[in-house]
Motif scaffolding. Structure first.
Motif, PDB file in Angstrom:
ATOM      1  N   ARG A  52      -0.801  28.742  -0.517  1.00 47.66           N
ATOM      2  CA  ARG A  52      -1.857  29.803   0.237  1.00 47.66           C
ATOM      3  C   ARG A  52      -2.153  30.561  -0.952  1.00 47.66           C
ATOM      4  NH1 ARG A  52       1.902  32.658   4.294  1.00 47.66           N
ATOM      5  NH2 ARG A  52      -0.300  33.682   4.792  1.00 47.66           N
ATOM      6  N   LEU A  55       5.575  22.112  16.048  1.00 52.68           N
ATOM      7  CA  LEU A  55       5.656  22.228  14.771  1.00 52.68           C
ATOM      8  C   LEU A  55       4.366  21.317  14.378  1.00 52.68           C
ATOM      9  CD1 LEU A  55       9.423  21.918  13.740  1.00 52.68           C
ATOM     10  CD2 LEU A  55       7.791  23.992  13.474  1.00 52.68           C
ATOM     11  N   ARG A  56       3.771  20.582  15.035  1.00 52.82           N
ATOM     12  CA  ARG A  56       2.735  19.569  14.501  1.00 52.82           C
ATOM     13  C   ARG A  56       1.519  20.462  14.383  1.00 52.82           C
ATOM     14  NH1 ARG A  56       4.184  14.610  13.566  1.00 52.82           N
ATOM     15  NH2 ARG A  56       5.900  13.913  14.706  1.00 52.82           N
ATOM     16  N   THR A  79       1.326  27.004  12.149  1.00 51.32           N
ATOM     17  CA  THR A  79       2.066  27.324  13.323  1.00 51.32           C
ATOM     18  C   THR A  79       3.626  27.604  12.823  1.00 51.32           C
ATOM     19  OG1 THR A  79       0.514  26.696  14.809  1.00 51.32           O
ATOM     20  CG2 THR A  79       2.649  27.120  15.746  1.00 51.32           C
ATOM     21  N   TYR A  80       4.086  28.685  13.171  1.00 52.52           N
ATOM     22  CA  TYR A  80       5.608  28.780  12.783  1.00 52.52           C
ATOM     23  C   TYR A  80       6.329  29.262  13.927  1.00 52.52           C
ATOM     24  CZ  TYR A  80       3.281  29.104   8.280  1.00 52.52           C
ATOM     25  OH  TYR A  80       2.543  28.636   7.028  1.00 52.52           O
ATOM     26  N   LEU A 130      -1.410  31.107  12.201  1.00 53.57           N
ATOM     27  CA  LEU A 130      -2.406  31.509  11.232  1.00 53.57           C
ATOM     28  C   LEU A 130      -3.740  30.708  11.723  1.00 53.57           C
ATOM     29  CD1 LEU A 130      -0.510  31.858   7.814  1.00 53.57           C
ATOM     30  CD2 LEU A 130      -0.619  33.499   9.786  1.00 53.57           C
ATOM     31  N   GLU A 149       4.638  35.970   8.232  1.00 53.02           N
ATOM     32  CA  GLU A 149       3.665  34.880   7.769  1.00 53.02           C
ATOM     33  C   GLU A 149       2.572  35.389   7.110  1.00 53.02           C
ATOM     34  OE1 GLU A 149       5.322  34.373  10.498  1.00 53.02           O
ATOM     35  OE2 GLU A 149       6.780  32.742  10.036  1.00 53.02           O
ATOM     36  N   ALA A 150       2.066  36.335   7.733  1.00 55.34           N
ATOM     37  CA  ALA A 150       0.344  36.720   7.549  1.00 55.34           C
ATOM     38  C   ALA A 150       0.424  37.888   6.645  1.00 55.34           C
ATOM     39  CB  ALA A 150      -0.107  37.325   8.838  1.00 55.34           C
ATOM     40  N   VAL A 206      10.062  21.066  20.261  1.00 59.69           N
ATOM     41  CA  VAL A 206      10.041  21.800  19.192  1.00 59.69           C
ATOM     42  C   VAL A 206       9.064  21.033  18.150  1.00 59.69           C
ATOM     43  CG1 VAL A 206      10.873  22.569  17.043  1.00 59.69           C
ATOM     44  CG2 VAL A 206      11.975  23.124  19.409  1.00 59.69           C
ATOM     45  N   ASP A 207       9.175  19.597  18.253  1.00 59.21           N
ATOM     46  CA  ASP A 207       8.688  18.675  17.438  1.00 59.21           C
ATOM     47  C   ASP A 207       6.765  18.827  17.479  1.00 59.21           C
ATOM     48  OD1 ASP A 207       9.647  15.870  16.163  1.00 59.21           O
ATOM     49  OD2 ASP A 207       7.401  15.821  16.633  1.00 59.21           O
ATOM     50  N   ARG A 212      13.420  20.901   7.945  1.00 55.96           N
ATOM     51  CA  ARG A 212      12.599  19.933   9.030  1.00 55.96           C
ATOM     52  C   ARG A 212      13.277  18.420   8.888  1.00 55.96           C
ATOM     53  NH1 ARG A 212       6.869  22.227  10.218  1.00 55.96           N
ATOM     54  NH2 ARG A 212       7.201  24.476  10.198  1.00 55.96           N
ATOM     55  N   GLY A 257      14.799  15.952  11.621  1.00 57.41           N
ATOM     56  CA  GLY A 257      14.038  15.092  12.003  1.00 57.41           C
ATOM     57  C   GLY A 257      12.794  15.804  12.746  1.00 57.41           C
ATOM     58  N   TYR A 258      12.519  17.004  12.222  1.00 61.12           N
ATOM     59  CA  TYR A 258      11.405  17.631  12.613  1.00 61.12           C
ATOM     60  C   TYR A 258      10.109  17.281  11.998  1.00 61.12           C
ATOM     61  CZ  TYR A 258      13.873  20.515  15.826  1.00 61.12           C
ATOM     62  OH  TYR A 258      14.633  21.272  17.077  1.00 61.12           O
ATOM     63  N   PRO A 259       8.895  17.343  12.430  1.00 62.99           N
ATOM     64  CA  PRO A 259       7.727  17.135  11.649  1.00 62.99           C
ATOM     65  C   PRO A 259       7.584  18.098  10.435  1.00 62.99           C
ATOM     66  CG  PRO A 259       7.104  18.249  13.770  1.00 62.99           C
ATOM     67  CD  PRO A 259       8.582  17.788  13.594  1.00 62.99           C
ATOM     68  N   LEU A 260       7.026  17.483   9.444  1.00 59.27           N
ATOM     69  CA  LEU A 260       6.924  18.473   8.251  1.00 59.27           C
ATOM     70  C   LEU A 260       5.816  19.213   8.210  1.00 59.27           C
ATOM     71  CD1 LEU A 260       7.962  15.634   5.648  1.00 59.27           C
ATOM     72  CD2 LEU A 260       9.484  16.890   6.594  1.00 59.27           C
TER      73      LEU A 260
END
Lengths: 226, 226
Positions: free
Chosen positions: A156, B180-181, B185-186, B206, B131-132, B176-177, A143, A147-150
């Motif tokens: 968990r 992903l924020r 969320t995946y 989730l 993920e779950a 996508v940015d 990411r 340049g995608y948001p982290l």
């Protein structure tokens, strides 16, 4: 402590020097630098991921335990009761890094924390994040670079312990079946040629305490004596 | 309901027949079979994994919602307030299956649950397990086929919702940015050539309730109109 300026890892490229004679006869290759020897209580590590835009995520502070003979990380316990996140983040910001960094620290007897190393990449001390965190160090590295948001670094699970599978001097029982029967335990084998001391894989166990997770991971490791 | 004996999926290979005329003029290829039409309240699904040794793990019962026009699964909500695990497991045992199975069911107004389909493979209704759940449907499929012990199917999140990204008739915003924020969320994009109605990826969110997870996943889908 003398350290080679290039290509050091896992204690390779380090030489402890106690006097003038040892200084003159060290075996390190290339140019070296000297650091004051530090007597520490324990070793810590923090994964920090920083984006192009300067946004950072900081994973929990973990304790790392090295194999005393091989100087290779043997065990990582997450989380710890101390928080080295701020100093680790400041270090990555100081070098303007982008991507995932592993920051290794010494904790001294008086509580002081000293940075030992910045590893500019996904790091052995962050393998636990695959199963234990909302977003793994690998996912956040991609990411960051793209340049995608982290994603969130939050744990968990209550606790996680990673144990490295190091090539044994005398390989023994390998029973993946029994290792996988241990609760909340994940086995990663890298498919590498076994060699004594080589990192051949790792185990991550989750648990409600680090003691429980440690017990599970060590139990699994006993069935994977590659 | 007429169904083609081979190659049916996502409603392809089905033909609703109301009278003798429609029976004689259906367009299905090859040999067909007939089932009584069932008026159901909602659709459910269960992932069951069975090993060579007969050991089974049964994932939570989920609700699946189909796109009314495309007859393709649009949304999966996990978990539900009903448990179809026993009937799903019995179905896999009845056919002696090994590996991951997706079992689709109809829930009728009187609460009765009827099996609609056995899919002998990792299934769209189980993508949320990545993920779950403690062990994903994919990981357990590999374990089952290789003869390893199966991992826990327990949910690690209170609730999860999966939304398929289907190719839009009129592609729109792809950001996508912004997707992903959204918390927890995946985004999974398969790298396939977009075509209207084609499964191009999926989103899993989730949350502490299915409502919260659904809201997150749908919000993300609005930024991914491929």
């Amino acid at each position: 402590m003398l350290k080679a300026r290039r290509d050091g890892y896992d204690g390779h490229g380090n030489a402890l020097v106690n006097n003038q004679h040892e200084l003159e006869s060290h075996q390190l290759k290339g140019s070296v630098y000297a650091e004051q020897f530090v007597s520490f209580e324990r070793e810590l590590a923090v994964i920090v991921v920083r984006g192009h835009d300067g946004a950072c995520v900081t994973y929990p502070t973990v304790e790392t335990r090295q194999d005393p003979r091989l100087h290779i990380c043997r065990t990582v316990l997450a989380p710890t009761d101390v928080d080295a996140g701020a100093i680790a983040r400041a270090a990555v910001e100081a070098v303007g890094g982008v991507g995932t960094f592993g920051i290794e620290l010494f904790q001294l007897a008086d509580g002081q924390m000293l940075i030992n190393e910045l590893a500019p990449r996904p790091h052995n001390s962050g393998h636990y994040t695959i199963e234990a965190c909302s977003t793994s160090q690998f996912s956040n590295h991609v990411r960051a670079v793209l340049g995608y948001p982290l994603g969130s670094p939050a744990m968990r699970a209550k606790a996680a312990v990673m144990v490295n599978i190091l090539g044994a001097d005398q390989p023994g029982a390998v029973d993946v079946d029994r290792a996988l029967r241990i609760p909340e335990t994940y086995v990663h084998l890298y498919g590498k040629e076994p060699r004594p001391g080589r990192k051949l894989g790792h185990i991550t166990s989750l648990g409600s305490t680090t003691d429980e997770a440690l017990q599970r991971a060590q139990q699994a490791a006993e069935h994977l004596r590659l």
